[in-house]
Enzyme design. Sequence first.
Site: not given
Ligand SMILES: NC(=O)C1=CN([C@@H]2O[C@H](COP(=O)(O)OP(=O)(O)OC[C@H]3O[C@@H](n4cnc5c(N)ncnc54)[C@H](O)[C@@H]3O)[C@@H](O)[C@H]2O)C=CC1
Ligand SMILES: N[C@@H](CC=O)C(=O)O
Ligand code: NA
Length: 436
Positions: A137, A48, A14-16, A206, A19, A135
């Site tokens: 796209i 977590r 439930c990160g970026s 990618k 959520a 992302g």
């Molecule tokens: N943020 C972005 O713009 C983009 C993210 N992604 C991918 O999306 C996925 C999520 O990215 P974000 O939301 O940015 O990451 P984030 O770091 O903001 O959120 C990850 C969440 O997962 C939780 N988490 C991690 N390990 C855990 C576990 N063992 N048990 C329970 N919860 C756990 C963390 O506490 C955190 O809340 C990643 O694989 C990332 O590569 C892909 C494209 C764009």
């Molecule tokens: N770190 C990456 C985030 C998305 O995958 C970027 O800069 O594009």
């Molecule tokens: Na995409």
Amino acid sequence: MTAYRDLRVALLGCGSVGAQVARLLLEQREELAARTGAGLQLVGIAVRNIDAPRDVELPRELFTTDAEQLVLGADIVVELMGGIEPARGLILRALEGGADVVTANKALIAAHGPELADAAEQVGAQLSYEAAVAGAIPIIRPLRESLAGDHITRVLGIVNGSTNYILDRMDRFGDSAEDAMRVASELGYLEADPTLDVEGYDAAQKATILASIAFHTEVPVEAVYREGITGITSAQIEAARHAGSVIKLLAIAERLTAADGTEGVSARVYPALIDRDHPLAAVHGGKNAVFVESEAAGELMFYGAGAGGIETASAVLGDLVSAARRHVAGGPGIPGSAHAELTVLPIGEVSTAYQIMLTVRDQPGVLATIASLLAEHGVSAASVEQSVTHDEEGTATLVIGTHQAREAELAATVEALRGSDAVTAVTSVLRLEGNS
Ligand SMILES: NC(=O)C1=CN([C@@H]2O[C@H](COP(=O)(O)OP(=O)(O)OC[C@H]3O[C@@H](n4cnc5c(N)ncnc54)[C@H](O)[C@@H]3O)[C@@H](O)[C@H]2O)C=CC1
Ligand SMILES: N[C@@H](CC=O)C(=O)O
Ligand code: NA
């Protein structure tokens, strides 16, 4: 009101992104049910720490720290935790239980995509990962479905927003590499480990995914040739501008024929020159774009936000709706496709044109020496320009544009140039991409 069958959706992380997915699932419950023919019931969110601060207010009773328990009995599992483990194990468990899986996890798909696709196929489940490349796209679904009847020949992607932002600032605002990197970092554009961005590892993940789908072939991430942007200087940016080009970090997947006639694919990531008239040159700031060339459709470009919580959530929701529709309609998910089994060719087999920048002794005969060195290695010059910067030490800068040559020939040429008495330094070697 129509009564819909409920599908149990389990969210891991439930990160970026997570959520925003949770928020949209709850806020758009009615509309999503009408679109899919099923109620998407968010049954839990594995985190977590239940009490960690979050960007979005969500019902506390949805949170659990027991991800393993949550995936049991789910119809659709959405993995947004990131990293390899425990994400891989949880996804395998979900697929083995017949659940569809949606993930944005580029690192996991790049490293274990075939294993996860096999697990999905065994039980007829669907594994989707639109958000893992560029992302928001739409690019995975267009390659897997819309272009499934075509022959893709090349994919050129700006798939890392932070490096595009850095290079774009250097080009448009004259920032030094250090200043551009500092601003990107202040704006939160870089990964927690910036090496993943600036050394091209994120783009290589990618590239693996794009190449595997585009060419129906397993392309291991270790087979992707990779160079990052850390060596790019303001002088190179300036020389690119002078030549009517711009430097972009490109993820390239290309169908190739090797010198011995082997049909294969190349997957590579490096900063390359691209003509300012090419559509990819107009991709500014942190935006992403993927340029696809195929035999029947010709040239296509997909452009937009490659990152961001809400933007990426859009791609995740698209996959979720598709999984829900499959549950409603029945039948197996779309399997992965690796039937072509093309050879993944090394970088030495790639042919491109190059721009080579040299500092040379400003003496008669130097140009002839360099021209013959190039010719000896099968590389022919398309243009030679001497810069005005003759200095007190009697050196001058030469910028040589070459015709297409194989990488192996270029490497030998550069080595010979470095060893020549006429050359005091080879200051830049960049490939030119985007031409046919
Ligand atoms: N943020 C972005 O713009 C983009 C993210 N992604 C991918 O999306 C996925 C999520 O990215 P974000 O939301 O940015 O990451 P984030 O770091 O903001 O959120 C990850 C969440 O997962 C939780 N988490 C991690 N390990 C855990 C576990 N063992 N048990 C329970 N919860 C756990 C963390 O506490 C955190 O809340 C990643 O694989 C990332 O590569 C892909 C494209 C764009
Ligand atoms: N770190 C990456 C985030 C998305 O995958 C970027 O800069 O594009
Ligand atoms: Na995409």
